[in-house]
Design a protein around this motif. Structure first.
Motif, PDB file in Angstrom:
ATOM      1  N   ALA A  84      13.205  -7.523  -9.756  1.00 21.30           N
ATOM      2  CA  ALA A  84      12.861  -6.275 -10.443  1.00 21.30           C
ATOM      3  C   ALA A  84      14.010  -5.284 -10.395  1.00 21.30           C
ATOM      4  CB  ALA A  84      11.604  -5.667  -9.826  1.00 21.30           C
ATOM      5  N   ASP A  85      14.694  -5.202  -9.252  1.00 19.86           N
ATOM      6  CA  ASP A  85      15.843  -4.298  -9.135  1.00 19.86           C
ATOM      7  C   ASP A  85      16.954  -4.698 -10.109  1.00 19.86           C
ATOM      8  OD1 ASP A  85      14.508  -2.934  -7.179  1.00 19.86           O
ATOM      9  OD2 ASP A  85      15.800  -3.562  -5.529  1.00 19.86           O
ATOM     10  N   ALA A  86      17.192  -6.010 -10.237  1.00 22.38           N
ATOM     11  CA  ALA A  86      18.216  -6.489 -11.170  1.00 22.38           C
ATOM     12  C   ALA A  86      17.839  -6.163 -12.610  1.00 22.38           C
ATOM     13  CB  ALA A  86      18.423  -7.989 -10.992  1.00 22.38           C
ATOM     14  N   ALA A  87      16.556  -6.306 -12.940  1.00 21.93           N
ATOM     15  CA  ALA A  87      16.096  -5.980 -14.298  1.00 21.93           C
ATOM     16  C   ALA A  87      16.242  -4.489 -14.581  1.00 21.93           C
ATOM     17  CB  ALA A  87      14.643  -6.422 -14.474  1.00 21.93           C
ATOM     18  N   ALA A  88      15.937  -3.660 -13.583  1.00 20.34           N
ATOM     19  CA  ALA A  88      16.082  -2.215 -13.759  1.00 20.34           C
ATOM     20  C   ALA A  88      17.544  -1.835 -13.957  1.00 20.34           C
ATOM     21  CB  ALA A  88      15.502  -1.479 -12.557  1.00 20.34           C
ATOM     22  N   LYS A  89      18.439  -2.472 -13.207  1.00 19.99           N
ATOM     23  CA  LYS A  89      19.866  -2.183 -13.365  1.00 19.99           C
ATOM     24  C   LYS A  89      20.337  -2.526 -14.772  1.00 19.99           C
ATOM     25  CE  LYS A  89      24.494  -3.127 -11.573  1.00 19.99           C
ATOM     26  NZ  LYS A  89      25.043  -3.221 -12.937  1.00 19.99           N
ATOM     27  N   ASP A  95       0.811  -1.223   0.000  1.00 19.40           N
ATOM     28  CA  ASP A  95       0.000   0.000   0.000  1.00 19.40           C
ATOM     29  C   ASP A  95       0.840   1.267   0.000  1.00 19.40           C
ATOM     30  OD1 ASP A  95      -2.268  -1.549   0.015  1.00 19.40           O
ATOM     31  OD2 ASP A  95      -2.565  -1.425   2.191  1.00 19.40           O
ATOM     32  N   GLU A  96       2.123   1.155   0.345  1.00 21.55           N
ATOM     33  CA  GLU A  96       3.025   2.309   0.345  1.00 21.55           C
ATOM     34  C   GLU A  96       3.801   2.423  -0.965  1.00 21.55           C
ATOM     35  OE1 GLU A  96       3.018   4.467   2.861  1.00 21.55           O
ATOM     36  OE2 GLU A  96       1.456   3.224   3.773  1.00 21.55           O
ATOM     37  N   GLY A  97       3.516   1.547  -1.934  1.00 26.93           N
ATOM     38  CA  GLY A  97       4.202   1.604  -3.218  1.00 26.93           C
ATOM     39  C   GLY A  97       5.545   0.913  -3.237  1.00 26.93           C
ATOM     40  N   ARG A  98       5.832   0.116  -2.197  1.00 32.23           N
ATOM     41  CA  ARG A  98       7.099  -0.620  -2.132  1.00 32.23           C
ATOM     42  C   ARG A  98       6.932  -1.995  -2.755  1.00 32.23           C
ATOM     43  NH1 ARG A  98       7.024   1.622   3.389  1.00 32.23           N
ATOM     44  NH2 ARG A  98       5.874  -0.287   3.897  1.00 32.23           N
ATOM     45  N   HIS A  99       7.927  -2.399  -3.540  1.00 31.45           N
ATOM     46  CA  HIS A  99       7.886  -3.727  -4.127  1.00 31.45           C
ATOM     47  C   HIS A  99       8.060  -4.769  -3.027  1.00 31.45           C
ATOM     48  CE1 HIS A  99       8.593  -7.088  -6.805  1.00 31.45           C
ATOM     49  NE2 HIS A  99       8.229  -6.326  -7.820  1.00 31.45           N
ATOM     50  N   LYS A 100       7.219  -5.802  -3.054  1.00 27.25           N
ATOM     51  CA  LYS A 100       7.226  -6.794  -1.983  1.00 27.25           C
ATOM     52  C   LYS A 100       8.433  -7.726  -2.057  1.00 27.25           C
ATOM     53  CE  LYS A 100       2.148  -6.872  -1.712  1.00 27.25           C
ATOM     54  NZ  LYS A 100       0.939  -7.690  -1.948  1.00 27.25           N
ATOM     55  N   ASP A 101       8.927  -7.973  -3.252  1.00 31.72           N
ATOM     56  CA  ASP A 101      10.070  -8.881  -3.431  1.00 31.72           C
ATOM     57  C   ASP A 101      10.973  -8.266  -4.498  1.00 31.72           C
ATOM     58  OD1 ASP A 101      11.769 -11.031  -3.342  1.00 31.72           O
ATOM     59  OD2 ASP A 101      10.483 -12.345  -4.548  1.00 31.72           O
ATOM     60  N   PRO A 102      11.755  -7.255  -4.159  1.00 28.62           N
ATOM     61  CA  PRO A 102      12.387  -6.390  -5.154  1.00 28.62           C
ATOM     62  C   PRO A 102      13.613  -6.930  -5.860  1.00 28.62           C
ATOM     63  CG  PRO A 102      12.991  -5.673  -2.960  1.00 28.62           C
ATOM     64  CD  PRO A 102      12.002  -6.786  -2.783  1.00 28.62           C
ATOM     65  N   ALA A 103      14.174  -8.035  -5.434  1.00 29.49           N
ATOM     66  CA  ALA A 103      15.477  -8.451  -5.971  1.00 29.49           C
ATOM     67  C   ALA A 103      15.454  -8.610  -7.486  1.00 29.49           C
ATOM     68  CB  ALA A 103      15.927  -9.747  -5.303  1.00 29.49           C
TER      69      ALA A 103
END
Length: 200
Positions: free
Chosen positions: A171-176, A161-169
């Motif tokens: 997605a973060d790697a894909a963004a990098k 609900d705060e806009g934080r990814h629940k399991d970011p690893a």
């Protein structure tokens, strides 16, 4: 031999286009997450272009109304100044939103010889059908689309609900990876154009 190092180069100017302008859109959640990843990069300077704030009509005319002229005056210089783009797009009816097509169609030289990356979201397809169609459109604008994308399948369940990814690893790697590729293409094309203008 070019002795310029990455530390002394000007940051890459990245324009992030939030494509959806629908009421109740989920795009700002995805966009805020991506802007957070880009903000961690000292080699990248980011500017957001939210198409909900820049409403361009779908019909082109050689004599735009004052409202359209004002929108073009607000958006055009941001696109022209950018070295690279990321389009954050949902998938509407197996395609991309009309808002981003209008933005593309109302401009031309601003896209030329610049890289474009994609962050997509949607249901099972994760917005990838919108991305594949946008690749064809941007090819016509003489843009280079980078291979890797960030795609959120069933995106509504990925964030709290705060806009934080629940399991970011992942997605973060894909963004990098996306930002790494954009940085390479953006700097390469920027350097090349400084030596020899692009032949459109």
């Amino acid at each position: 031999m070019d002795t310029t190092t990455a530390a002394t180069k000007a940051p890459l100017k990245l324009a992030v286009v939030l494509a959806s302008n629908r009421e109740g859109r989920f795009g700002p959640v995805i966009t805020d997450w991506f802007l957070g990843r880009a903000a961690e990069r000292p080699d990248i300077q980011v500017e957001l272009i939210d198409l909900a704030e820049h409403d361009l009509p779908t019909s082109l005319t050689s004599n735009p109304t004052p409202d359209v002229q004002a929108t073009l005056a607000a958006v055009g210089p941001k696109l022209a100044d950018a070295d690279a783009f990321v389009v954050v797009t949902p998938e509407y009816n197996h395609s991309f939103p009309a808002s981003v097509k209008s933005l593309i169609d109302w401009h031309y030289g601003e896209w030329r010889a610049k890289p474009v990356g994609f962050v997509s979201y949607g249901g099972l397809s994760g917005g990838l059908r919108a991305v594949e169609q946008l690749r064809q459109v941007f090819a016509e604008m003489h843009s280079v689309t980078v291979r890797d994308v960030v795609s959120f399948h069933n995106a509504f369940g990925d964030f709290d609900d705060e806009g934080r990814h629940k399991d970011p690893a992942g997605a973060d790697a894909a963004a990098k990876k996306l930002l790494d590729q954009l940085s390479w293409w953006g700097e390469t094309l920027r350097d090349a154009k400084s030596v020899r203008p692009y032949a459109a």
